[in-house]
Write a protein that holds these residues in place. Structure first.
Motif, mmCIF file in Angstrom:
data_model
loop_
_atom_site.group_PDB
_atom_site.id
_atom_site.type_symbol
_atom_site.label_atom_id
_atom_site.label_comp_id
_atom_site.label_asym_id
_atom_site.label_seq_id
_atom_site.Cartn_x
_atom_site.Cartn_y
_atom_site.Cartn_z
ATOM 1 N N THR A 1 -10.753 0.055 -8.867
ATOM 2 C CA THR A 1 -9.670 1.035 -8.893
ATOM 3 C C THR A 1 -9.560 1.776 -7.567
ATOM 4 O O THR A 1 -8.450 2.158 -7.148
ATOM 5 N N GLU A 2 -10.664 1.968 -6.862
ATOM 6 C CA GLU A 2 -10.665 2.751 -5.618
ATOM 7 C C GLU A 2 -10.458 1.908 -4.370
ATOM 8 O O GLU A 2 -10.139 2.463 -3.308
ATOM 9 N N ASN A 3 -10.628 0.583 -4.444
ATOM 10 C CA ASN A 3 -10.635 -0.260 -3.250
ATOM 11 C C ASN A 3 -9.445 -1.219 -3.275
ATOM 12 O O ASN A 3 -9.356 -2.083 -4.146
ATOM 13 N N LEU B 1 0.857 -1.177 0.000
ATOM 14 C CA LEU B 1 0.000 0.000 0.000
ATOM 15 C C LEU B 1 0.898 1.234 0.000
ATOM 16 O O LEU B 1 1.653 1.453 0.943
ATOM 17 N N PRO B 2 0.858 2.065 -1.045
ATOM 18 C CA PRO B 2 1.760 3.227 -1.117
ATOM 19 C C PRO B 2 1.489 4.271 -0.049
ATOM 20 O O PRO B 2 2.376 5.045 0.294
ATOM 21 N N PHE B 3 0.275 4.277 0.509
ATOM 22 C CA PHE B 3 -0.061 5.274 1.531
ATOM 23 C C PHE B 3 0.104 4.726 2.940
ATOM 24 O O PHE B 3 -0.336 5.333 3.909
ATOM 25 N N TYR C 1 -1.264 -2.044 -4.632
ATOM 26 C CA TYR C 1 -2.324 -1.109 -4.993
ATOM 27 C C TYR C 1 -1.874 -0.257 -6.176
ATOM 28 O O TYR C 1 -0.741 0.221 -6.219
ATOM 29 N N GLN C 2 -2.772 -0.081 -7.146
ATOM 30 C CA GLN C 2 -2.477 0.751 -8.306
ATOM 31 C C GLN C 2 -3.655 1.675 -8.577
ATOM 32 O O GLN C 2 -4.814 1.317 -8.341
ATOM 33 N N GLN D 1 -8.704 -5.080 -5.191
ATOM 34 C CA GLN D 1 -7.516 -5.339 -5.992
ATOM 35 C C GLN D 1 -6.762 -6.556 -5.466
ATOM 36 O O GLN D 1 -6.229 -7.352 -6.251
ATOM 37 N N TYR D 2 -6.731 -6.733 -4.161
ATOM 38 C CA TYR D 2 -6.106 -7.938 -3.602
ATOM 39 C C TYR D 2 -6.899 -9.185 -4.004
ATOM 40 O O TYR D 2 -6.319 -10.231 -4.320
ATOM 41 N N PHE D 3 -8.232 -9.068 -4.021
ATOM 42 C CA PHE D 3 -9.067 -10.221 -4.343
ATOM 43 C C PHE D 3 -8.858 -10.685 -5.779
ATOM 44 O O PHE D 3 -8.895 -11.897 -6.051
ATOM 45 N N ILE D 4 -8.613 -9.771 -6.707
ATOM 46 C CA ILE D 4 -8.420 -10.173 -8.101
ATOM 47 C C ILE D 4 -6.967 -10.506 -8.404
ATOM 48 O O ILE D 4 -6.624 -10.788 -9.555
#
Length: 495
Positions: free
Chosen positions: A86-88, A17-19, A100-101, A92-95
């Motif tokens: 894109t927002e969650n 997670l970049p943040f 995170y991108q 993104q982890y599930f797919i």
């Protein structure tokens, strides 16, 4: 080009997670990711692609299947699905993304290709793997969800390790098999003969315009009388209570307008080939030709029944399914036969034509034997399944079937038999609950896809999601049991 994605599933803590921060392991999407046999699906999915190294790299099966599961579980449209992914970061982890991108992982238009590539056969196979592993976990009382590997694969390997002799000649009976069928309504307007003919006439007028366009100014355009036809249609359509004679008269007029337009198209084809039409227009022309034949046959015979009746030009595969329900006597969509085993739902048959669900009992039992290696002890089904052939089959294989015996009821009521029938009726209601759950929560009540194959894929995904939710509830209750020192596992099996 498709490359196999055999990487092991990463832990939530390894997802970048970049943040700052890290993903919670108790999140529902993290837990769901452990319940799906990604590697096994990868093997099935890769069969649909060539080994040619040319071309772009195809999307991984985890991204394709994961996106479809998210869409049907949350009810997103194609565009909204990509926006939410894109927002969650959990989605993104599930797919299967490692970090995170901020860019969309794929274009919304690819979702249609995902539904076609996977198909109902692959989805039903994944569903069976999930059910078999879930039943194995419930029987063993093991909580395998803390492992990094999906527990599905280990459960399925042991089930498949049974010999063919055990499957073909089972020696034991175990479990209860609940059978029933329902209709999954398609997203179409309620069809009437008048509205269908009016829609067909409008489409034929567009086809006439397309075929006449190359010769505009050189050849006189056919006089199709579209304004007069529109007025004739609205005169009856806007009438709140038109009489049967008025409806029949209006239908006859629209039939003549459609026949006139079809004749004009036959004349224009000599000047302009049908290749000038788009794929949709050519397909509509073929459907309208059959629709006109059916409507003319019913009009001449003064009946409202015809074989393979078309009720939608856009979705010609949809058929009227007579269900005899109080809310709607007739529904329009695919008829689905399912079985319920220990609360898990399995697909037995999907057909766009109406069929007698009683004819599916024998093949459902044989499929039960192939899945689990033994016959069921009891079959719970309604009256339509209690045919002489089915009863004789159950008697030959030592299976008890719910309901009273055929023939005249006895003069003296057996209390034990009556009590057992009432208990069977109560347990059989579980399948009605599954229908209600699927239609009210997960979208089985209205199938919005328009192509036959993609609609069948969506129906299969809905059943898969229902089983995943059951396994997720099982996992939650097992965690509560560890926290409070109570065994909640038996509650889940009964539910």
């Amino acid at each position: 080009m498709y490359a196999n994605h055999q990487d092991q599933q990463i832990l939530p803590g390894d997802f970048f997670l970049p943040f700052g921060g890290r993903l919670s392991e108790n999140n529902r999407w993290v837990q769901l990711s452990y319940l799906i046999p990604w590697r096994r699906v990868e093997q099935e999915y890769s069969k649909h692609f060539s080994k040619d190294v040319r071309g772009g790299r195809a999307v991984s099966v985890r991204m394709a299947l994961g996106a479809l599961i998210i869409q049907e579980r949350e009810g997103f449209s194609d565009r909204h699905l990509v926006q939410h992914i894109t927002e969650n970061p959990y989605l993104q982890y599930f797919i299967g993304l490692p970090a995170y991108q901020e860019e969309p992982p794929f274009d919304p238009s690819l979702l249609t290709h995902f539904r076609k590539r996977l198909g109902p056969d692959v989805i039903n196979q994944v569903n069976e793997w999930i059910v078999q592993a879930g039943l194995k976990d419930e029987q063993n009382g093991d909580d395998d969800q803390n492992n990094n590997e999906p527990p599905r694969e280990s459960g399925q390997s042991e089930v498949n390790s049974q010999s063919k002799a055990e499957v073909q000649e089972p020696q034991t009976h175990q479990g209860k098999l609940i059978l029933n069928a329902t209709c999954t309504p398609a997203d179409i307007a309620y069809p009437t003969d008048l509205s269908l003919l009016n829609r067909a006439r409008e489409k034929l007028e567009d086809i006439i315009d397309t075929l006449h366009a190359p010769h505009k100014g050189e050849v006189k355009k056919p006089r199709d009388r579209r304004r007069q036809a529109r007025r004739d249609y609205l005169r009856t359509a806007k009438n709140r209570k038109p009489s049967r004679a008025e409806i029949r008269k209006s239908v006859g007029r629209q039939l003549r307008y459609v026949a006139r337009n079809l004749k004009f198209i036959e004349q224009l084809v000599h000047c302009t080939p049908l290749m000038a039409l788009s794929r949709r227009q050519y397909r509509d022309l073929l459907v309208i030709g059959e629709l006109y034949r059916q409507q003319r046959e019913m009009y001449q015979s003064r009946s409202h029944r015809v074989d393979d009746r078309i009720v939608s030009i856009a979705q010609p595969d949809v058929r009227p399914i007579v269900r005899g329900k109080a809310k709607a006597n007739v529904e329009f969509g695919a008829k689905v036969s399912i079985s319920v085993v220990e609360g898990y739902t399995l697909m037995e048959r999907t057909s766009w034509d109406s069929f007698n669900e009683g004819s599916t009992l024998i093949e459902s039992v044989e499929r039960y034997v192939e899945r689990f290696g033994y016959y069921p002890e009891t079959i719970l089904a309604d009256k339509i399944y209690r045919t002489r052939e089915n009863l004789q089959y159950c008697k030959d294989h030592g299976i008890r079937m719910s309901g009273p015996k055929l023939g005249r009821p006895p003069k003296q009521v057996d209390r034990e038999q009556k009590k057992m029938e009432q208990q069977d009726m109560g347990e059989r209601n579980a399948v009605e609950g599954k229908f209600g759950e699927g239609k009210r929560i997960y979208g089985l009540g209205l199938i919005r896809t328009r192509v036959r194959q993609t609609s069948e894929t969506v129906i299969a995904i809905q059943l898969l999601i229902m089983n995943l939710e059951k396994r997720l509830r099982l996992l939650f209750l097992l965690i509560l049991g560890e926290l409070f020192g109570t065994d909640f596992g038996t509650t889940v099996v009964i539910a």
